[in-house]
Write a protein that holds these residues in place. Structure first.
Motif, short mmCIF file in Angstrom:
data_model
loop_
_atom_site.label_atom_id
_atom_site.label_comp_id
_atom_site.label_asym_id
_atom_site.label_seq_id
_atom_site.Cartn_x
_atom_site.Cartn_y
_atom_site.Cartn_z
N VAL A 116 4.47 -5.61 -5.65
CA VAL A 116 5.17 -5.61 -4.83
C VAL A 116 6.09 -4.10 -4.79
O VAL A 116 6.48 -3.63 -5.70
N GLU A 117 5.80 -3.47 -3.51
CA GLU A 117 6.66 -2.20 -3.38
C GLU A 117 7.66 -2.39 -2.59
O GLU A 117 7.90 -2.88 -1.42
N CYS A 118 8.97 -1.94 -3.18
CA CYS A 118 10.43 -2.25 -2.45
C CYS A 118 10.71 -0.87 -2.03
O CYS A 118 10.59 0.22 -2.74
N LYS A 119 11.25 -0.47 -0.62
CA LYS A 119 11.88 0.52 -0.13
C LYS A 119 13.34 0.04 0.39
O LYS A 119 13.83 -1.05 0.42
N ALA A 120 14.19 1.10 0.53
CA ALA A 120 15.65 0.66 0.79
C ALA A 120 15.44 0.44 2.40
O ALA A 120 14.38 0.91 3.13
N PRO A 121 16.21 -0.37 2.97
CA PRO A 121 16.32 -0.91 4.52
C PRO A 121 16.05 0.16 5.23
O PRO A 121 15.59 -0.11 6.52
N LYS A 122 16.36 1.51 5.10
CA LYS A 122 16.35 2.25 6.06
C LYS A 122 14.89 3.07 6.08
O LYS A 122 14.82 3.79 7.02
N ILE A 123 14.11 2.87 4.98
CA ILE A 123 13.08 3.39 5.04
C ILE A 123 12.13 2.41 5.94
O ILE A 123 11.96 1.27 5.63
N THR A 124 11.35 3.12 6.57
CA THR A 124 10.35 2.49 7.68
C THR A 124 8.97 2.34 6.92
O THR A 124 8.66 3.30 6.10
N ILE A 125 8.41 1.20 6.83
CA ILE A 125 7.22 0.78 6.30
C ILE A 125 6.24 1.27 7.15
O ILE A 125 6.06 0.79 8.28
N ASP A 126 5.13 2.25 6.58
CA ASP A 126 4.38 2.91 7.42
C ASP A 126 3.00 3.03 6.75
O ASP A 126 2.74 2.77 5.60
N GLN A 127 1.93 3.64 7.28
CA GLN A 127 0.82 3.95 6.59
C GLN A 127 0.90 4.69 5.39
O GLN A 127 0.25 4.36 4.35
N THR A 128 1.89 5.30 5.08
CA THR A 128 2.16 6.35 3.80
C THR A 128 2.72 5.29 2.78
O THR A 128 2.27 5.44 1.76
N THR A 129 3.29 4.35 2.99
CA THR A 129 3.67 3.17 2.16
C THR A 129 2.52 2.30 1.83
O THR A 129 2.45 2.15 0.67
N PHE A 130 1.90 2.14 2.86
CA PHE A 130 0.49 1.19 2.61
C PHE A 130 -0.51 2.07 1.46
O PHE A 130 -0.99 1.60 0.65
N ASP A 131 -0.40 3.19 1.83
CA ASP A 131 -1.25 4.42 0.97
C ASP A 131 -0.72 4.26 -0.52
O ASP A 131 -1.59 4.24 -1.54
N GLN A 132 0.72 4.25 -0.68
CA GLN A 132 1.27 4.25 -2.01
C GLN A 132 0.90 3.11 -2.76
O GLN A 132 0.32 3.24 -4.02
N ILE A 133 0.79 2.01 -2.06
CA ILE A 133 0.72 0.81 -2.77
C ILE A 133 -0.86 0.59 -3.15
O ILE A 133 -1.26 0.14 -4.34
N ALA A 134 -1.59 1.08 -2.04
CA ALA A 134 -3.23 0.98 -2.25
C ALA A 134 -3.60 1.66 -3.54
O ALA A 134 -4.34 1.39 -4.24
N ARG A 135 -2.95 2.86 -3.61
CA ARG A 135 -3.28 3.80 -4.74
C ARG A 135 -2.66 3.11 -6.16
O ARG A 135 -3.48 3.13 -7.00
N TYR A 136 -1.84 2.47 -6.13
CA TYR A 136 -1.16 1.89 -7.30
C TYR A 136 -2.31 0.79 -7.59
O TYR A 136 -2.48 0.52 -8.63
N ASN A 137 -2.71 0.14 -6.60
CA ASN A 137 -3.55 -1.02 -6.86
C ASN A 137 -4.99 -0.45 -7.32
O ASN A 137 -5.91 -1.31 -8.02
N LEU A 138 -5.23 0.70 -7.26
CA LEU A 138 -6.66 1.33 -7.86
C LEU A 138 -6.47 1.02 -9.14
O LEU A 138 -7.49 0.76 -10.08
N ALA A 139 -5.41 1.39 -9.79
CA ALA A 139 -5.18 1.34 -11.26
C ALA A 139 -4.83 -0.35 -11.79
O ALA A 139 -5.24 -0.75 -12.81
N LEU A 140 -4.39 -0.97 -11.01
CA LEU A 140 -3.77 -2.40 -11.27
C LEU A 140 -4.66 -3.71 -10.91
O LEU A 140 -4.78 -4.69 -11.36
N ASN A 141 -5.33 -3.53 -9.89
CA ASN A 141 -6.18 -4.45 -9.23
C ASN A 141 -5.75 -5.78 -9.02
O ASN A 141 -6.15 -6.78 -9.51
N ALA A 142 -4.50 -5.95 -8.32
CA ALA A 142 -4.13 -6.94 -7.93
C ALA A 142 -4.63 -7.65 -6.65
O ALA A 142 -5.22 -6.97 -6.05
N SER A 143 -4.49 -8.94 -6.78
CA SER A 143 -4.94 -9.93 -5.70
C SER A 143 -4.20 -9.84 -4.56
O SER A 143 -4.83 -9.78 -3.35
N TYR A 144 -3.16 -9.51 -4.51
CA TYR A 144 -1.77 -9.57 -3.41
C TYR A 144 -1.07 -8.25 -3.46
O TYR A 144 -0.90 -7.81 -4.42
N LEU A 145 -0.86 -7.96 -2.21
CA LEU A 145 0.12 -6.80 -2.10
C LEU A 145 1.35 -7.21 -1.35
O LEU A 145 1.15 -7.97 -0.26
#
Length: 148
Positions: free
Chosen positions: A88-117
């Motif tokens: 789970v990637e949490c952002k402050a409410p004022k932060i828009t979730i966009d492609q950059t946010t997805f890219d961040q969690i996708a990079r993390y998942n390269l190391a963690l191999n989670a089934s769900y994001l």
């Protein structure tokens, strides 16, 4: 703090040195109540109270290495066998979730191999299931409940 798009949960608060603190059940300590921490604590309660994940399978804010860089994930939910079920990637409410946010969690998942994001800013929530063979993710309406 801003009202979030989560059910109402009860939290423990205290004041210290002119700061409001919120109790983190996972880390077993009070944390400074910042907007991202407010979202993180709601998400932890959502995972436990709504989705049924045991507290013992949830970990908060630990370091991981991604391309030899030190990063910190917000929340990880483990499977009973120790593999990672959800990041789970949490952002402050004022932060828009966009492609950059997805890219961040996708990079993390390269190391963690989670089934769900799960990505959330407390207002908007996005859920994905990984398809490692096709190297893509499928958007979901929600993450599955524990034991389903």
């Amino acid at each position: 703090m801003q009202e979030l798009n989560f059910p109402k949960f009860s939290f423990r608060f205290k004041n210290s040195e002119n700061k409001t603190l919120i109790y983190d059940e996972i880390r077993k300590k009070f944390m400074v109540l910042q907007p991202e921490e407010w979202v993180r604590q709601h998400c932890v309660q959502y995972l436990m109270q709504v989705k049924g994940f045991p507290k013992s399978l949830i970990n908060v804010e630990k370091e991981l290495k991604v391309n030899n860089l030190r990063k910190r994930y917000d929340i990880v939910v483990y499977n009973p066998d120790g593999s990672i079920h959800i990041i789970v990637e949490c952002k402050a409410p004022k932060i828009t979730i966009d492609q950059t946010t997805f890219d961040q969690i996708a990079r993390y998942n390269l190391a963690l191999n989670a089934s769900y994001l799960m990505l959330t800013n407390g207002i908007n929530h996005y859920y994905c299931e990984m398809d490692f063979e096709a190297e893509r993710y499928q958007f979901l309406r929600d993450i599955p409940d524990y034991n389903k």
